[in-house]
Motif scaffolding. Structure first.
Motif, mmCIF file in Angstrom:
data_model
loop_
_atom_site.group_PDB
_atom_site.id
_atom_site.type_symbol
_atom_site.label_atom_id
_atom_site.label_comp_id
_atom_site.label_asym_id
_atom_site.label_seq_id
_atom_site.Cartn_x
_atom_site.Cartn_y
_atom_site.Cartn_z
ATOM 1 N N HIS A 163 0.859 -1.182 0.000
ATOM 2 C CA HIS A 163 0.000 0.000 0.000
ATOM 3 C C HIS A 163 0.898 1.236 0.000
ATOM 4 C CE1 HIS A 163 -3.645 -2.351 0.903
ATOM 5 N NE2 HIS A 163 -2.820 -3.107 1.613
ATOM 6 N N VAL A 164 0.686 2.136 -0.957
ATOM 7 C CA VAL A 164 1.465 3.369 -1.065
ATOM 8 C C VAL A 164 0.477 4.532 -1.130
ATOM 9 C CG1 VAL A 164 3.246 4.618 -2.327
ATOM 10 C CG2 VAL A 164 3.231 2.114 -2.366
ATOM 11 N N THR A 165 0.587 5.469 -0.187
ATOM 12 C CA THR A 165 -0.364 6.569 -0.112
ATOM 13 C C THR A 165 0.382 7.889 -0.009
ATOM 14 O OG1 THR A 165 -1.806 5.088 1.160
ATOM 15 C CG2 THR A 165 -2.436 7.413 1.039
ATOM 16 N N PHE A 166 -0.080 8.881 -0.762
ATOM 17 C CA PHE A 166 0.491 10.228 -0.717
ATOM 18 C C PHE A 166 -0.569 11.199 -0.208
ATOM 19 C CE2 PHE A 166 2.780 7.951 -3.976
ATOM 20 C CZ PHE A 166 4.102 8.357 -3.826
ATOM 21 N N ARG A 167 -0.124 12.168 0.602
ATOM 22 C CA ARG A 167 -0.996 13.258 0.994
ATOM 23 C C ARG A 167 -0.233 14.568 0.878
ATOM 24 N NH1 ARG A 167 -5.884 12.318 2.814
ATOM 25 N NH2 ARG A 167 -6.041 14.239 4.041
ATOM 26 N N ALA A 168 -0.997 15.672 0.710
ATOM 27 C CA ALA A 168 -0.403 16.976 0.431
ATOM 28 C C ALA A 168 -0.404 17.853 1.674
ATOM 29 C CB ALA A 168 -1.183 17.667 -0.685
ATOM 30 N N LEU A 169 0.715 18.554 1.880
ATOM 31 C CA LEU A 169 0.858 19.487 2.989
ATOM 32 C C LEU A 169 0.569 20.918 2.525
ATOM 33 C CD1 LEU A 169 4.178 18.194 4.566
ATOM 34 C CD2 LEU A 169 1.901 18.058 5.611
ATOM 35 N N PRO A 170 -0.015 21.740 3.383
ATOM 36 C CA PRO A 170 -0.288 23.132 3.004
ATOM 37 C C PRO A 170 0.889 24.060 3.289
ATOM 38 C CG PRO A 170 -1.302 22.690 5.113
ATOM 39 C CD PRO A 170 -0.666 21.397 4.664
ATOM 40 N N PHE A 171 2.099 23.503 3.406
ATOM 41 C CA PHE A 171 3.286 24.331 3.647
ATOM 42 C C PHE A 171 4.515 23.638 3.067
ATOM 43 C CE2 PHE A 171 2.822 21.531 7.315
ATOM 44 C CZ PHE A 171 4.102 21.042 7.499
ATOM 45 N N THR A 172 5.596 24.412 2.918
ATOM 46 C CA THR A 172 6.868 23.871 2.460
ATOM 47 C C THR A 172 7.635 23.346 3.671
ATOM 48 O OG1 THR A 172 6.916 25.619 0.789
ATOM 49 C CG2 THR A 172 8.943 24.350 1.119
ATOM 50 N N PRO A 173 7.906 22.065 3.762
ATOM 51 C CA PRO A 173 8.573 21.543 4.959
ATOM 52 C C PRO A 173 10.027 21.997 5.040
ATOM 53 C CG PRO A 173 8.348 19.817 3.308
ATOM 54 C CD PRO A 173 7.581 20.998 2.794
ATOM 55 N N PRO A 174 10.456 22.530 6.184
ATOM 56 C CA PRO A 174 11.852 22.944 6.336
ATOM 57 C C PRO A 174 12.776 21.779 6.670
ATOM 58 C CG PRO A 174 10.642 23.473 8.316
ATOM 59 C CD PRO A 174 9.640 22.909 7.353
ATOM 60 N N ILE A 175 12.192 20.608 6.899
ATOM 61 C CA ILE A 175 12.973 19.416 7.238
ATOM 62 C C ILE A 175 12.499 18.249 6.400
ATOM 63 C CG2 ILE A 175 13.312 20.158 9.638
ATOM 64 C CD1 ILE A 175 11.131 17.756 10.145
ATOM 65 N N LYS A 176 13.289 17.182 6.401
ATOM 66 C CA LYS A 176 12.831 15.900 5.875
ATOM 67 C C LYS A 176 12.887 14.895 7.017
ATOM 68 C CE LYS A 176 15.761 15.273 2.541
ATOM 69 N NZ LYS A 176 16.509 14.582 1.480
ATOM 70 N N LEU A 177 11.936 13.970 7.027
ATOM 71 C CA LEU A 177 11.810 13.003 8.103
ATOM 72 C C LEU A 177 11.415 11.657 7.518
ATOM 73 C CD1 LEU A 177 11.632 12.506 11.244
ATOM 74 C CD2 LEU A 177 9.176 12.997 11.005
ATOM 75 N N TYR A 178 12.122 10.602 7.966
ATOM 76 C CA TYR A 178 11.799 9.235 7.560
ATOM 77 C C TYR A 178 11.613 8.400 8.818
ATOM 78 C CZ TYR A 178 13.972 11.045 3.319
ATOM 79 O OH TYR A 178 14.313 11.830 2.241
ATOM 80 N N LEU A 179 10.515 7.664 8.889
ATOM 81 C CA LEU A 179 10.200 6.806 10.021
ATOM 82 C C LEU A 179 10.144 5.369 9.524
ATOM 83 C CD1 LEU A 179 7.342 9.020 11.504
ATOM 84 C CD2 LEU A 179 9.747 8.982 12.192
ATOM 85 N N LEU A 180 10.948 4.496 10.126
ATOM 86 C CA LEU A 180 11.111 3.130 9.628
ATOM 87 C C LEU A 180 10.643 2.110 10.657
ATOM 88 C CD1 LEU A 180 14.698 3.484 8.083
ATOM 89 C CD2 LEU A 180 12.484 4.053 7.050
#
Length: 298
Positions: free
Chosen positions: A208-225
């Motif tokens: 299952h692969v799902t994308f959602r849109a943020l209403p702002f430009t993220p100043p960071i990147k984050l990966y949770l494994l």
């Protein structure tokens, strides 16, 4: 090292068996200390499982981690693994130094695919780094060296409907920069989704692969494994020239693949455990509240 005493009864209670990460940590320490030398074969998976008091699946997952860190070679079900002739830098575990995303993310994503249920959440600008990091675990699945039963991937990306904070032109707005970013966002997302969903038909994996849109430009990147690890990096802006439509524009942009990635692991001290837990809460709060449906189209 025999782990038997570690799991002996203490005050009438038996200590829990080692986890696959603890097995990887111990074997990594032996390699780094020279107790296991380049070219030397490790004990069989059966012997390691007996030594550490774990199932063979935990041993295999530990060996995959060390292989992804370039510490082991010839990791397979049939023969004992061999210590690599030229061991690369440690990308995980105690003492690992932060690495650029392009270097540090791949081994950790590969190790995450050693689980039966792979869970990856990502918040980023374009998903370029995540798409690149998927290359090795997909190769291992196709080669029969990895066999997860289920893969769940959730990705938060900026919405096409916002004015991006970056990339942006110095001194003036320019719609071409957003157009280029949007094309890259959509292309990378489509490749990521296609490559993962293909595992359904080729290997029968529940994906299952799902994308959602943020209403702002993220100043960071984050990966949770897999619920137990958080990888965090800042998007650092730099002034540079970018060619668009045969014209060089002076812009404020980022090189996300070069952003230094800081790893935090649940269970490795209160500070890191709290960071992982709060990162999950933050991601879920964005996912379930202000994010919206995202369509990967122009």
């Amino acid at each position: 090292m025999s782990v038997g005493p570690e799991h002996a009864a203490v005050n009438g209670r038996r200590k829990p068996p080692a986890t696959y990460r603890q097995v990887a940590d111990e074997l990594r320490a032996r390699i780094r200390a020279g107790r296991l030398r380049p070219g030397e074969r490790l004990p069989t998976q059966a012997r390691l499982a007996d030594e550490f008091g774990v199932e063979r699946a935990a041993v295999r997952q530990a060996l995959r981690i060390l292989r992804s860190e370039r510490l082991l070679a010839d990791v397979s079900k049939g023969t004992p693994a061999t210590v690599a002739q030229h061991t690369g830098p440690a990308f995980a575990g105690p003492g690992a130094s932060p690495q650029p995303t392009l270097v540090g993310l791949g081994p950790r994503v590969t190790a995450a695919f050693g689980a039966r249920h792979v869970q990856i959440d990502a918040l980023c600008l374009t998903a370029v780094s995540l798409t690149l990091a998927m290359g090795e675990p997909l190769r291992q699945i196709h080669a029969g060296r990895s066999n997860p039963a289920k893969v769940d991937v959730r990705v938060l990306l900026p919405s096409r409907d916002i004015d991006l904070a970056f990339p942006t032109r110095v001194g003036a707005a320019d719609a071409r920069l957003k157009r280029n970013w949007l094309a890259q966002r959509n292309a990378q997302g489509q490749v990521l989704r296609h490559n993962l969903l293909a595992l359904r038909s080729t290997h029968g994996i529940d994906v299952h692969v799902t994308f959602r849109a943020l209403p702002f430009t993220p100043p960071i990147k984050l990966y949770l494994l897999n619920g137990g690890e958080a990888l965090f990096a800042y998007y650092t802006l730099a002034r540079r020239d970018e060619q668009i439509d045969q014209e060089y524009l002076e812009t404020y942009g980022v090189q996300g693949t070069r952003s230094v990635l800081f790893p935090f692991e649940q269970g490795r001290g209160l500070r890191e455990t709290t960071f992982v837990e709060q990162s999950h809460l933050w991601f879920d709060s964005l996912w379930n509240t202000i994010s919206s449906d995202l369509t990967l189209t122009p």
